[in-house]
Design a protein around this motif. Sequence first.
Motif, PDB file in Angstrom:
ATOM      1  N   SER A 181     -13.848 -13.677  20.397  1.00  0.00           N
ATOM      2  CA  SER A 181     -13.071 -13.991  19.091  1.00  0.00           C
ATOM      3  C   SER A 181     -12.143 -15.079  19.130  1.00  0.00           C
ATOM      4  CB  SER A 181     -12.747 -12.887  18.429  1.00  0.00           C
ATOM      5  OG  SER A 181     -11.569 -12.629  19.124  1.00  0.00           O
ATOM      6  N   ALA A 182     -11.776 -15.838  18.130  1.00  0.00           N
ATOM      7  CA  ALA A 182     -10.967 -16.869  18.192  1.00  0.00           C
ATOM      8  C   ALA A 182      -9.346 -16.327  18.533  1.00  0.00           C
ATOM      9  CB  ALA A 182     -10.655 -17.714  16.912  1.00  0.00           C
ATOM     10  N   SER A 183      -9.205 -15.147  18.005  1.00  0.00           N
ATOM     11  CA  SER A 183      -7.698 -14.556  18.175  1.00  0.00           C
ATOM     12  C   SER A 183      -7.759 -14.136  19.802  1.00  0.00           C
ATOM     13  CB  SER A 183      -7.756 -13.343  17.559  1.00  0.00           C
ATOM     14  OG  SER A 183      -8.591 -12.366  17.703  1.00  0.00           O
ATOM     15  N   GLN A 184      -8.714 -13.866  20.466  1.00  0.00           N
ATOM     16  CA  GLN A 184      -8.953 -13.530  21.819  1.00  0.00           C
ATOM     17  C   GLN A 184      -8.845 -15.021  22.511  1.00  0.00           C
ATOM     18  OE1 GLN A 184     -12.629 -11.383  21.983  1.00  0.00           O
ATOM     19  NE2 GLN A 184     -11.376 -10.089  23.415  1.00  0.00           N
ATOM     20  N   ALA A 185      -9.281 -15.994  22.078  1.00  0.00           N
ATOM     21  CA  ALA A 185      -9.393 -17.169  22.880  1.00  0.00           C
ATOM     22  C   ALA A 185      -8.028 -17.610  22.672  1.00  0.00           C
ATOM     23  CB  ALA A 185     -10.264 -18.009  22.152  1.00  0.00           C
ATOM     24  N   GLU A 186      -7.340 -17.455  21.602  1.00  0.00           N
ATOM     25  CA  GLU A 186      -5.988 -18.243  21.164  1.00  0.00           C
ATOM     26  C   GLU A 186      -5.078 -18.145  22.336  1.00  0.00           C
ATOM     27  OE1 GLU A 186      -4.705 -17.393  17.400  1.00  0.00           O
ATOM     28  OE2 GLU A 186      -3.460 -19.301  17.123  1.00  0.00           O
ATOM     29  N   HIS A 187      -4.802 -16.712  22.778  1.00  0.00           N
ATOM     30  CA  HIS A 187      -3.555 -16.804  23.773  1.00  0.00           C
ATOM     31  C   HIS A 187      -3.998 -17.160  25.137  1.00  0.00           C
ATOM     32  CE1 HIS A 187      -5.819 -12.940  24.792  1.00  0.00           C
ATOM     33  NE2 HIS A 187      -5.163 -13.008  26.172  1.00  0.00           N
ATOM     34  N   ASN A 188      -5.393 -17.162  25.437  1.00  0.00           N
ATOM     35  CA  ASN A 188      -6.000 -18.020  26.784  1.00  0.00           C
ATOM     36  C   ASN A 188      -5.467 -19.200  26.969  1.00  0.00           C
ATOM     37  OD1 ASN A 188      -7.350 -15.831  28.702  1.00  0.00           O
ATOM     38  ND2 ASN A 188      -7.972 -15.227  26.789  1.00  0.00           N
ATOM     39  N   PHE A 189      -5.342 -19.999  25.759  1.00  0.00           N
ATOM     40  CA  PHE A 189      -5.113 -21.449  26.189  1.00  0.00           C
ATOM     41  C   PHE A 189      -3.828 -21.782  26.666  1.00  0.00           C
ATOM     42  CE2 PHE A 189      -8.585 -22.020  22.499  1.00  0.00           C
ATOM     43  CZ  PHE A 189      -8.930 -22.985  23.205  1.00  0.00           C
ATOM     44  N   GLU A 190      -2.778 -20.643  26.524  1.00  0.00           N
ATOM     45  CA  GLU A 190      -1.503 -20.696  27.307  1.00  0.00           C
ATOM     46  C   GLU A 190      -1.733 -20.490  28.866  1.00  0.00           C
ATOM     47  OE1 GLU A 190       0.827 -17.904  25.047  1.00  0.00           O
ATOM     48  OE2 GLU A 190      -0.074 -18.993  23.280  1.00  0.00           O
ATOM     49  N   ALA A 191      -2.860 -20.067  29.001  1.00  0.00           N
ATOM     50  CA  ALA A 191      -3.052 -19.511  30.741  1.00  0.00           C
ATOM     51  C   ALA A 191      -4.005 -20.510  31.591  1.00  0.00           C
ATOM     52  CB  ALA A 191      -3.776 -18.255  30.736  1.00  0.00           C
ATOM     53  N   PHE A 192      -4.209 -21.767  31.087  1.00  0.00           N
ATOM     54  CA  PHE A 192      -4.601 -22.848  31.694  1.00  0.00           C
ATOM     55  C   PHE A 192      -3.922 -23.954  31.158  1.00  0.00           C
ATOM     56  CE2 PHE A 192      -7.958 -24.673  29.171  1.00  0.00           C
ATOM     57  CZ  PHE A 192      -8.098 -23.697  28.224  1.00  0.00           C
ATOM     58  N   THR A 193      -3.879 -25.237  32.064  1.00  0.00           N
ATOM     59  CA  THR A 193      -3.071 -26.281  31.663  1.00  0.00           C
ATOM     60  C   THR A 193      -4.165 -27.533  31.432  1.00  0.00           C
ATOM     61  OG1 THR A 193      -2.981 -26.936  33.944  1.00  0.00           O
ATOM     62  CG2 THR A 193      -1.099 -25.818  32.809  1.00  0.00           C
ATOM     63  N   GLU A 194      -5.698 -27.287  31.844  1.00  0.00           N
ATOM     64  CA  GLU A 194      -6.509 -28.563  31.710  1.00  0.00           C
ATOM     65  C   GLU A 194      -6.881 -28.626  30.401  1.00  0.00           C
ATOM     66  OE1 GLU A 194      -6.265 -26.059  33.902  1.00  0.00           O
ATOM     67  OE2 GLU A 194      -6.050 -27.285  35.878  1.00  0.00           O
ATOM     68  N   ASP A 195      -7.836 -29.758  30.035  1.00  0.00           N
ATOM     69  CA  ASP A 195      -8.323 -29.857  28.687  1.00  0.00           C
ATOM     70  C   ASP A 195      -9.143 -28.862  28.269  1.00  0.00           C
ATOM     71  OD1 ASP A 195      -6.650 -32.326  28.869  1.00  0.00           O
ATOM     72  OD2 ASP A 195      -8.169 -33.571  29.584  1.00  0.00           O
ATOM     73  N   ILE A 196      -9.989 -28.405  29.255  1.00  0.00           N
ATOM     74  CA  ILE A 196     -11.313 -27.503  28.926  1.00  0.00           C
ATOM     75  C   ILE A 196     -11.257 -26.488  29.931  1.00  0.00           C
ATOM     76  CG2 ILE A 196     -13.074 -28.959  29.992  1.00  0.00           C
ATOM     77  CD1 ILE A 196     -14.770 -28.075  27.462  1.00  0.00           C
ATOM     78  N   CYS A 197     -11.481 -25.228  29.582  1.00  0.00           N
ATOM     79  CA  CYS A 197     -11.894 -24.074  30.464  1.00  0.00           C
ATOM     80  C   CYS A 197     -13.300 -23.797  30.355  1.00  0.00           C
ATOM     81  CB  CYS A 197     -10.967 -22.797  30.250  1.00  0.00           C
ATOM     82  SG  CYS A 197     -11.371 -21.660  31.074  1.00  0.00           S
ATOM     83  N   PHE A 198     -14.107 -23.649  31.344  1.00  0.00           N
ATOM     84  CA  PHE A 198     -15.684 -22.975  31.300  1.00  0.00           C
ATOM     85  C   PHE A 198     -15.477 -21.928  31.763  1.00  0.00           C
ATOM     86  CE2 PHE A 198     -16.310 -27.878  31.678  1.00  0.00           C
ATOM     87  CZ  PHE A 198     -16.720 -28.130  30.510  1.00  0.00           C
ATOM     88  N   CYS A 199     -16.393 -20.941  30.940  1.00  0.00           N
ATOM     89  CA  CYS A 199     -16.384 -19.617  31.245  1.00  0.00           C
ATOM     90  C   CYS A 199     -17.566 -18.761  31.188  1.00  0.00           C
ATOM     91  CB  CYS A 199     -15.058 -18.792  30.778  1.00  0.00           C
ATOM     92  SG  CYS A 199     -15.389 -18.641  28.745  1.00  0.00           S
TER      93      CYS A 199
END
Length: 251
Positions: free
Chosen positions: A132-150
Amino acid sequence: MAPPSKICLVADIHSNFAALQAVVQDAGEVDAWWCMGDLVGYGPDPNQCVELLAELGAVSVAGNHDAGSIGKLSLGRFNLDARVAAEWTGRVLSESSTRILDALEETRAEEDCGAFLVHGSPSDPLWEYMTSASQAEHNFEAFTEDICFCGHSHVPIVFATPGRGEQEGVAQVVPADGETIELAGDRRYLANVGSVGQPRDGDPRASYVMFEPRAKLITYYRVAYQVERTQGRMVEAGLPAFLIKRLALGR
Ligand code: ZN
């Protein structure tokens, strides 16, 4: 160094060699392969999958099934079918496959391409499902690159931070087969590439993504493979019936 122009992204192959072969054939010529973990587990051909990815020179991160199958991670958090398959995998893995899986890191930064690779999520690499978007939200703070692939959830989805001057929160898109997403310079992205070997979004076809870092494009693809071939190999191996059945349903 200039980034490669075309990279094929895969995840959650889960020892499904027929599915991986179909993806390799469909993808054609690319400059690099990246794998977001779970090369093995669930399926019947762990060594063939590890070997083919090694031949392709794929860069991989570790998934929970990779770590669980080689005894690096307790199987206590696995459900029964997953545990049975992980134990079976551990018994049939060759020494060289085991060594390859053992060497995988939990995260990897591909600086040239502004990309971060992880199996689950940047804040919990082996376990968190970002659905969900809410789970994704805090994860944007856990990496610094433009895009995270998972990977990990086996469901293709893309989350994006709001563009400059926009008020709304994290957006999400479920990409269709053949859909291209243009990566905007003022947003950051978290992209789940879906699963090659055990899709769970109701579409049994293998999922993969083509990433063009210079053109700033990601394109989602689905490719049909011989599900019965993998199911037949699973019957021979004595793997759990539920795991065999779900491949045809994509659930
Ligand atoms: Zn998986």
